[in-house]
Design an enzyme around this catalytic site. Structure first.
Site, PDB file in Angstrom:
ATOM      1  N   HIS A 281       0.861  -1.187   0.000  1.00 35.00           N
ATOM      2  CA  HIS A 281       0.000   0.000   0.000  1.00 35.00           C
ATOM      3  C   HIS A 281       0.894   1.234   0.000  1.00 35.00           C
ATOM      4  O   HIS A 281       1.982   1.216   0.561  1.00 35.00           O
ATOM      5  CB  HIS A 281      -0.885  -0.028   1.253  1.00 35.00           C
TER       6      HIS A 281
ATOM      7  N   ASP B 297     -11.212   2.106  -1.290  1.00 34.48           N
ATOM      8  CA  ASP B 297     -10.299   2.991  -0.559  1.00 34.48           C
ATOM      9  C   ASP B 297     -11.052   3.792   0.496  1.00 34.48           C
ATOM     10  O   ASP B 297     -10.758   4.949   0.758  1.00 34.48           O
ATOM     11  CB  ASP B 297      -9.537   3.935  -1.500  1.00 34.48           C
TER      12      ASP B 297
HETATM   13 CA    CA Z   1      -5.797   3.167   0.751  1.00 34.66          CA
END
Ligand code: CA
Length: 349
Positions: A186, A312
């Site tokens: 990430h 997200d």
């Molecule tokens: Ca993220």
């Protein structure tokens, strides 16, 4: 939303890069921000805002990211998300010294596992780990997968300026490969050595800096030969691959030239082309990039079986996003792969 909706549409929607945080983590971020010993402008710009600002954007983020029950489930229902894969938010425990980071990864993973036990049909999760102590990180991946039922690990890109292509970190890859679980790389804010030109225009985080930093990380892994050493290792990238799918032909051309001319001891011959590794050792999620031309391009180039949906949340919570993604020019079978089956395969859900 009910189970019937998913049955009617023929697939469940699984969102695969959804952030969470504990009150303890946010408090420790505030402590770091208040002190002077951790001097990282990227962390300061990002968490100086999200951990301390009283603007609606920041307070709303803080509320949502810490909720693992009613509010998050209501948001998922409003957005048509059946299941969320939870990742401890960036930069996770990677900003602390090694002993604290190792302990915090463990306690956080225990909490995540307890959350998933409360809502087993709605949540799954990846383990937080502390690359600061690579052997402890490898052991924690094993504990998290075998004992806690987590589905792999998340590493928020560089750890205090260090990248995982350094062989001192490779116990982590050996553990992931042996357990047959993926590592989600990430984004993190660019480290101090990279961030200066991004800062004056606030371009260092999700708007662009994350992609530069994390795309670089993925390329460093490939060029280092990590996938020749661990050929079954699978890495997941968010944000449709941090721009890399668009670069495939140029990366292959230039890497071949660099290797042929022996320009750098750090760029030695590989068994395959860089693009081969990007197609065989990486999966891609759409986090924050729900735009049809980009999604379609990445599906075409990297393979329909390698691209998965992610929202997200809560950084980019757009409840109507799935209605756009439902209209992707895909057969029913491929749409189900995008939303559900690819995630079930990769994360063994
Ligand atoms: Ca993220």
């Amino acid at each position: 939303m009910s189970q019937n909706d998913a049955v009617q549409r023929g697939y469940q929607r699984i969102a695969t890069e959804e952030a969470w945080a504990t009150p303890e983590l946010i408090q420790r971020y505030r402590d770091l921000l208040a002190g002077t010993e951790f001097d990282d402008p990227g962390f300061r710009n990002l968490w100086g805002f999200f951990a301390t600002s009283d603007t609606p954007r920041a307070t709303d983020l803080r509320d949502r990211i810490q909720d693992l029950d009613e509010r998050r489930l209501a948001d998922m229902d409003a957005a048509g998300i059946d299941m969320a894969l939870l990742l401890l938010t960036a930069p996770g425990v990677q900003v602390f010294d090694a002993p604290e980071a190792v302990a915090l990864a463990r306690s956080t993973n225990d909490l995540l596992a307890a959350t998933i036990r409360r809502h087993p049909t709605r949540f799954a999760g990846l383990a937080a780990v502390a690359p600061q102590d690579p052997r402890a990180a490898a052991r924690e991946i094993e504990r998290a997968v075998r004992q806690l039922g987590l589905k792999g690990a998340v590493i928020n890109s560089h750890t205090q300026g260090e990248y995982l292509d350094d062989e001192k970190f490779w116990d982590i890859f050996a553990a992931a490969e042996a357990l047959d679980v993926p590592i989600y790389i990430h984004p993190n804010s660019p480290p101090p050595a990279m961030i200066q030109p991004f800062l004056p225009r606030c371009l260092d985080a999700a708007i662009f800096g994350f992609a530069c930093e994390t795309g670089l990380h993925a390329l460093r892994l490939i060029v280092s030969g990590v996938f020749d050493r661990f050929p079954k290792l699978q890495i997941v990238l968010g944000h449709l691959g941090e721009g890399l799918p668009f670069w495939l032909s140029r990366i292959d051309f230039m890497h071949a030239g660099i290797v042929r001319s022996n320009r750098s001891p750090g760029a030695q011959p590989l068994r395959k082309k860089p693009s081969d590794y990007l197609r065989e050792n990486f999966y891609y999620t759409t986090s924050g990039m729900a735009w049809e031309p980009s999604v379609t391009f990445v599906q075409q180039q990297m393979g329909i079986e390698r691209v998965m949906y992610a929202m997200d949340y809560p950084y980019q919570y757009v409840p109507e996003e799935v209605t756009q993604m439902d209209r992707l020019p895909l057969s029913p079978e491929h749409l189900k792969m995008f939303y559900e089956s690819n995630a079930r395969t990769v994360f063994k859900l």
